[in-house]
Structure formats: C-alpha cells, structure tokens
Design an enzyme around this catalytic site. Structure first.
Site, mmCIF file in Angstrom:
data_model
loop_
_atom_site.group_PDB
_atom_site.id
_atom_site.type_symbol
_atom_site.label_atom_id
_atom_site.label_comp_id
_atom_site.label_asym_id
_atom_site.label_seq_id
_atom_site.Cartn_x
_atom_site.Cartn_y
_atom_site.Cartn_z
ATOM 1 N N GLU A 77 48.754 38.631 34.317
ATOM 2 C CA GLU A 77 49.662 39.267 35.294
ATOM 3 C C GLU A 77 49.360 39.185 36.565
ATOM 4 O OE1 GLU A 77 46.280 39.855 34.088
ATOM 5 O OE2 GLU A 77 46.139 41.432 35.800
ATOM 6 N N LYS A 104 40.005 37.821 44.777
ATOM 7 C CA LYS A 104 40.289 38.252 43.665
ATOM 8 C C LYS A 104 39.482 36.715 43.122
ATOM 9 C CE LYS A 104 42.953 41.502 42.326
ATOM 10 N NZ LYS A 104 42.757 41.935 41.449
ATOM 11 N N SER A 123 39.432 44.317 51.003
ATOM 12 C CA SER A 123 39.332 42.818 50.070
ATOM 13 C C SER A 123 40.305 42.216 49.786
ATOM 14 C CB SER A 123 39.860 43.793 48.567
ATOM 15 O OG SER A 123 40.815 44.335 48.579
#
Ligand code: PLP
Length: 400
Positions: free
Chosen positions: A116, A94, A382
């Site tokens: 969010e 991210k 990830s």
C-alpha cells in the site's frame, strides 16, 4: 536497554508487551511464519548483511548527513539539527526498509512485491527496490491520495510498477492497506506483502524497525562527533511509526535524551478531523495487530484526516504503543496549520523543502526550541517535499 531491549521486544510470537501479535486467518499465519523463519535465518547471514551494506552505501547514498539549522535556530532559539533522510535515494527513509524487504524477497525466491502507499513515498521506494532486483511490483493507493500525490504516482509508473487505485471508503491509506492485503492473499506463495511501516502482523513491525535502525545508529554517532554530546531531544513524526522507530532506536538507552513522537492534529481534535492515534486512541485491533487505535463506539477504525497523506492512519506501530505505556517516548500533536507554517519556515530559512509528514516534526521542534532556548533538538527529516508542492501551492500558496 539496547541489545537486551532488541532481544526482548518483540517476544517470539511478536508481542511488545500487550501490543502487536498476528491476528490473521490461518492461510496467512502459515505465510507469516515462513517469512519470520526466513528473516531469522537469512538476515543474519554474512552474504545478506554485506549485500545490504553495499546497497546502502553505493546505491542509497548512506550515511545521510546530520545538518545544523543555523537560521532556524537563530530565529526560534535552541539548537536545531536535522537527520537528512530526505537525501536518502528516492527522497525519504522508506527505501531503508524497502531494500531490506526486497532483498529478503529475492532470497526467498518471491516473484512479486505488493504494498500500500499513502503519500506515495513507500510506493516509490518499493517500485525502486523492485526495479533494482528485477521483481514485479503492485502498489495499492487510495484515489484521494492518487490525486494529491500525483508526482509520486508518475514516478511509480515510470519505475515499472502497477498502481491499483482504491475507490472504497475514504479512499486513503487504511483502504489501500485493506486492498493490498486482499491482493496478497490471492497468491502468498509467489508474492510478498512489503508493508510500509512498523505495522501489520508479526514479523513486519520487527523487520521494518530492524531495517530502519540504521537511521538511529548513524544519527547518534554523527551528532556526538559534531557536538561532543548527545541531543537533549529527538523528534520524529509518527504515521505508522517507521521513521520514528528508526531514529528512536539509536537513543532508547540514553535516558537523558527525551524522545518525542509527533502525530497529526489535523483540522481539529474532533474524532474524524485528525489522526492522533497515540494521543487520543485506545487499544484495539487493526490489520492483524493490536495497537492504540482511533475507533468508533463499535470498535471499528474511525475516519482520520491529516494534511499529510503518509500520517493519515487510525492505527500505529505496536512498539510505539508499548513505548507510550512505558513513558519512554512522549507523544504529542501539531495541527495542519502549524505544519504548513513549518513547511514554509524550513524552506525559506534553510533552503530545505520538507515532506508534509516531516514538517510535523519540524513544527514540534520549533515549539520546543521556543520553550527550551538552551537545548539541542535532533529532528528526523524523514523526506523531501517535492511530492507536496502542487498541493501546498493550490491550497495555501496565496497566504504565504
Ligand atoms: C516522508 C514521510 N515521512 C513519514 C511518513 C510516515 O510513515 P512512518 O510513520 O512509518 O515513518 C511517510 C509516509 O508515507 C513519509 O512519506
């Protein structure tokens, strides 16, 4: 496909064939156009590119390695490799788009970042980017996820972000997006909504994909350098789809590489028990864009469920929706149970504790390896599983 593909998709108004676009109120449309124009002007400038490159290398620790899983491959067959986004600063992919989005915000003179979060990884990454650039940060998170992903809530607060609990509906990711949008609408001039995946109105799916492309560019080069060939298969979990778009974008052109997007099959394949949007949804509109969507008979987004909070979303990125229709990416599901098995397998065979989101991709790779004993499989790992430890031990620890 590559450069032409990236020029062609999305179209000027943000469409990936019939998907994407910006179905939003006029006040937001104006702001999205400003962000789009700024992105085109700023992100191509020498100073933006060199600042982002330097951040990636010296702050994030990129490139992240590709690693060969010796014991996992020995047990299940195939040759399983991991692209180690869990080693990216803050423990997940991210941060790749958060540093890009926050750098854009800085160039645009914005004061505050809003977003969010589901699993808390995007929230932590954005709070980190805000601290780095000296911006305010407000993160909206469902109360269910706040309880489940407690370590990430603490991290966000330590990093200086305000965490806004969301207590309506299912109190998970979809409601967090609703709440963050509402807050953003109060002051779109001084704030920017840094959406956490390749979703939302144009230009966000494109910007987030572009910032995540670094994963696929690195992985292709690294895999080739290690093995002298390209992987037979590339596997990534799909929530909104940012880590998957990141790694797939490096291989879209290589038709010999099969691409697999893995969705949460949850508790069962009954509506409400899973979040298998691409596998079981049909086209619809959510949060200002068109995509495959899990919906009820009235076309409203249906409730979803997954053991992984970051995959718990009834929509999916518009580019994934197009790639499914083009048959370039295969989308399939793994269940909560298979995910938890894979979580423990990777931990105990390789000493790597994956995020529950990423464990979906590992579970699918294990299944592929058993079927295709000779093949090479590159998994986008990830994120790391530290945030999930208490949840896993409280709910499953006794059985493993
Ligand atoms: C580690 C990790 N992987 C994957 C995801 C899913 O997001 P996306 O599909 O955008 O990669 C999340 C979301 O929170 C996450 O934390």
């Amino acid at each position: 496909m590559s450069e032409n593909y990236f020029k062609k998709y999305p179209s000027k108004d943000g469409f990936y064939k019939e998907y994407g676009g910006a179905f939003i109120p006029p006040v937001l449309e104006e702001e999205m156009n400003k962000i789009n124009d700024a992105y085109y002007a700023i992100s191509k400038s020498h100073s933006f590119i060199s600042e982002l490159r330097s951040i990636r290398k010296h702050y994030q620790g990129r490139p992240t390695p590709v690693y060969y899983c010796n014991r996992l491959s020995e047990k299940y067959g195939g040759r399983i490799y991991l692209k180690r986004e869990d080693l990216n600063h803050t423990g997940a992919h991210k941060l790749n788009h958060c540093m890009g989005e926050a750098l854009l915000a800085k160039y645009m003179g914005k004061k505050k970042l809003i977003a969010e979060t589901g699993a808390g990884q995007h929230g932590v990454a954005l709070a980190t980017a805000a601290a780095y650039f000296g911006l305010e940060c407000e993160i909206h998170m469902g109360e269910v996820d706040i309880a489940k992903e407690h370590p990430n809530v603490v991290r966000m607060k330590i990093l200086g972000a305000t965490v806004v609990p969301v207590s309506h509906g299912l109190k998970t990711l979809k409601e967090a997006v609703d709440s963050a949008f509402q807050s953003y609408l109060k002051d779109p001039v001084n704030t920017i909504y840094c959406i956490g995946s390749v979703v939302g109105p144009h230009p966000f799916p494109m910007m987030v994909r572009d910032f995540q492309r670094i994963v696929g560019i690195e992985a292709r080069e690294q895999f080739f350098e290690m093995t002298g060939e390209l992987p037979d298969s590339v596997v990534a979990c799909v929530g909104g789809g940012s880590n998957a778009m990141g790694i797939f974008s490096g291989f879209l052109d290589d038709e010999e590489c099969k691409l697999y997007g893995v969705e949460p099959g949850g508790r069962s394949l009954e509506l409400g028990d899973h979040a298998a949007t691409m596998t079981l949804g049909k086209p619809g509109i959510i949060h200002g864009f068109k995509c495959y969507l899990l919906q009820d008979e009235k076309g409203e987004p249906s409730p979803v469920s997954s053991v992984a909070s970051g995959l718990d979303y009834p929509g999916v990125g518009p580019e994934h929706s197009m790639l499914k229709d083009m048959d370039r990416v295969n989308y399939d599901v793994v269940s909560d149970k298979e995910t938890i098995d894979a979580f423990f397998e990777l931990s105990r065979l390789e000493g790597i504790i994956p995020a529950l989101e990423s464990a979906h991709a590992v579970a699918y790779a294990i299944k592929l390896a058993q079927k295709e004993k000779q093949s090479s499989i590159l998994v986008n790992l990830s994120g790391r599983g530290d945030k999930d430890l208490d949840f896993v031990m409280d709910n499953y620890g006794m059985n493993y």
